[in-house]
Write a protein that holds these residues in place. Structure first.
Motif, PDB file in Angstrom:
ATOM      1  N   TRP A  56       0.847  -1.255   0.102  1.00  0.00           N
ATOM      2  CA  TRP A  56      -0.011   0.198   0.005  1.00  0.00           C
ATOM      3  C   TRP A  56       1.168   1.242   0.153  1.00  0.00           C
ATOM      4  N   VAL A  57       0.373   2.376  -0.730  1.00  0.00           N
ATOM      5  CA  VAL A  57       1.031   3.562  -0.628  1.00  0.00           C
ATOM      6  C   VAL A  57       1.501   4.072   0.740  1.00  0.00           C
ATOM      7  N   ASP A  58       0.631   4.091   1.683  1.00  0.00           N
ATOM      8  CA  ASP A  58       0.652   4.272   2.867  1.00  0.00           C
ATOM      9  C   ASP A  58      -0.617   3.774   3.979  1.00  0.00           C
ATOM     10  N   GLU A  59      -0.280   4.171   5.212  1.00  0.00           N
ATOM     11  CA  GLU A  59      -1.295   3.609   6.019  1.00  0.00           C
ATOM     12  C   GLU A  59      -2.839   4.026   5.674  1.00  0.00           C
ATOM     13  N   GLU A  60      -2.893   5.169   5.243  1.00  0.00           N
ATOM     14  CA  GLU A  60      -4.211   5.741   4.981  1.00  0.00           C
ATOM     15  C   GLU A  60      -4.770   4.749   3.963  1.00  0.00           C
ATOM     16  N   ALA A  61      -4.173   4.500   2.821  1.00  0.00           N
ATOM     17  CA  ALA A  61      -4.726   3.659   1.786  1.00  0.00           C
ATOM     18  C   ALA A  61      -5.060   2.312   2.353  1.00  0.00           C
ATOM     19  N   LEU A  62      -4.370   1.837   3.330  1.00  0.00           N
ATOM     20  CA  LEU A  62      -4.769   0.431   3.872  1.00  0.00           C
ATOM     21  C   LEU A  62      -5.976   0.642   4.806  1.00  0.00           C
ATOM     22  N   ASP A  63      -6.052   1.675   5.492  1.00  0.00           N
ATOM     23  CA  ASP A  63      -7.223   2.048   6.150  1.00  0.00           C
ATOM     24  C   ASP A  63      -8.452   2.103   5.563  1.00  0.00           C
TER      25      ASP A  63
END
Length: 98
Positions: A56-63
């Protein structure tokens, strides 16, 4: 970049059911904004144990994925098939290997 690994152990009689769930949703997961990779790995010695590896590009994308309709449809069905608690963790690259 964030790598998410989820290890899941299934009732051996439920493996095919899990694979059907995964195969029917993998394109949607891969097409989630911020997902750059999704793979399903099977344990070499324990054929009823699988791990998903996603980038994932960042944790926000995963969330965002974990709050999505896709996740809300897939995860409850998948959880019913477990014989052990899943193990999930997120990693970030610490040192590049040349």
């Amino acid at each position: 970049m964030l790598t998410r690994i989820v290890k899941m152990t299934f009732d051996p009689t439920k493996v095919e059911e899990f694979l059907d769930i995964f195969n029917s949703s993998k394109k949607e997961i891969r097409n989630m904004k911020g997902c750059t990779h999704l793979a399903l790995m099977q344990d070499f010695n324990h054929p009823n144990s699988f791990s998903t590896v996603s980038h994932w590009v960042d944790e926000e994308a995963l969330d965002n994925y974990r709050n999505s309709e896709v996740f809300k449809e897939v995860w409850p069905k998948t959880k019913l098939l477990f014989i052990a608690k899943p193990i999930a963790f997120s990693l970030k690259e610490h040192t590049k290997v040349d």
